[in-house]
Enzyme design. Structure first.
Site, short mmCIF file in Angstrom:
data_model
loop_
_atom_site.label_atom_id
_atom_site.label_comp_id
_atom_site.label_asym_id
_atom_site.label_seq_id
_atom_site.Cartn_x
_atom_site.Cartn_y
_atom_site.Cartn_z
CG ASP A 61 -2.16 0.85 1.05
OD1 ASP A 61 -3.25 0.26 0.91
OD2 ASP A 61 -2.05 2.09 1.04
CE1 TYR A 87 -12.59 4.48 -8.75
CE2 TYR A 87 -14.57 3.68 -9.85
CZ TYR A 87 -13.61 3.55 -8.86
OH TYR A 87 -13.67 2.48 -8.00
CE LYS A 94 -11.53 1.09 -10.28
NZ LYS A 94 -10.51 0.23 -9.62
#
Length: 248
Positions: free
Chosen positions: A38, A154, A158
């Site tokens: 992360d 976004y 995606k």
């Protein structure tokens, strides 16, 4: 067929919280050694510490190819091989209409949500081929299937993740690597709860025919099934986890 991951080694990106942390916990609970990766290094350390001796934390910015390459090399060096990967790291970006979107806003979301997935597969796949195969799940979204006002960056990322998933599956299925995508609807995480008023949250819930938001563990259950030997004939597909959102 088995959903036991004993002897398997995994990378999960975006694993410091939310869906990624739930995936990492479930994998570790089923016997896998997990690299908890992360951008939030402290969060990654906390999750890895919770998972015990079989887990390691790794700080990475998936938008930088050289950092992703180093992450995969670290996992192979520490674990001996790479069998599983979940490319979950992502950001939402600022909501702006397409004709008004700041270019930096566009670039930042594409860099993390799309380029980060490509970079991850670019280095995970060769590592898996060295040991005869593996399984990858890319975290898409319901917005990998439909549009959403104010989220061109976004939505584009995606949709592209779903295309990358299908292409990689076609290229590597005969070599023992399965690649699938999971598409969560809105999932109950601290990020969503902290950003929305009660009225906004109720409105979001109302978009899901099931009458609630999803839970990270529900996404983890499908993701890790797809990683497992129980899903040995499943590759190149996109699986929503959406409480009937896309059925409307």
């Amino acid at each position: 067929m088995s959903q036991d991951f004993s002897g398997k080694n995994a990378i999960v990106t975006g694993a410091a919280s939310g869906i990624g942390a739930a995936i990492a916990r479930d994998l570790a609970g089923r016997g896998a050694r997990v690299l908890v990766a992360d951008y939030n290094s402290q969060g990654a350390e906390a999750v890895a510490g919770e998972l015990g001796a079989g887990a390691l934390a790794y700080a990475v910015n998936v938008a930088k190819a050289e950092e992703v390459e180093a992450m995969v090399a670290f996992a192979v060096r520490e674990f001996g091989r790479l069998d599983l990967a979940v490319n979950n790291a992502g950001i939402s970006g600022d909501q702006q209409s397409t004709g008004e979107m700041a270019l930096e806003n566009w670039r930042r979301v594409i860099d993390v949500n799309l380029n980060g997935v490509f970079y991850s597969m670019r280095y995970q796949i060769p590592a898996m081929l060295e040991n005869g195969g593996g399984s990858i799940v890319n975290m898409a979204s319901i917005l990998g299937s439909v549009g959403w006002r104010g989220a061109a960056h976004y939505v584009a990322a995606k949709h592209a993740v779903c295309g990358l998933t299908k292409t990689a599956a076609l290229e590597y299925s005969a070599q023992g690597i399965r690649v699938n995508a999971v598409g969560p609807a809105f999932i109950e995480t601290p990020l969503i709860e902290g950003a929305l008023s009660k009225k906004q949250l109720d409105g979001l819930v109302g978009m899901h025919p099931i009458g609630r938001l999803g839970q990270p563990e529900e996404v983890a259950a499908l993701t890790n099934f797809l990683l497992s030997d129980a899903a040995s004939f499943l590759t190149g597909a996109y699986y929503p986890v959406d409480g009937a959102f896309l059925a409307q």
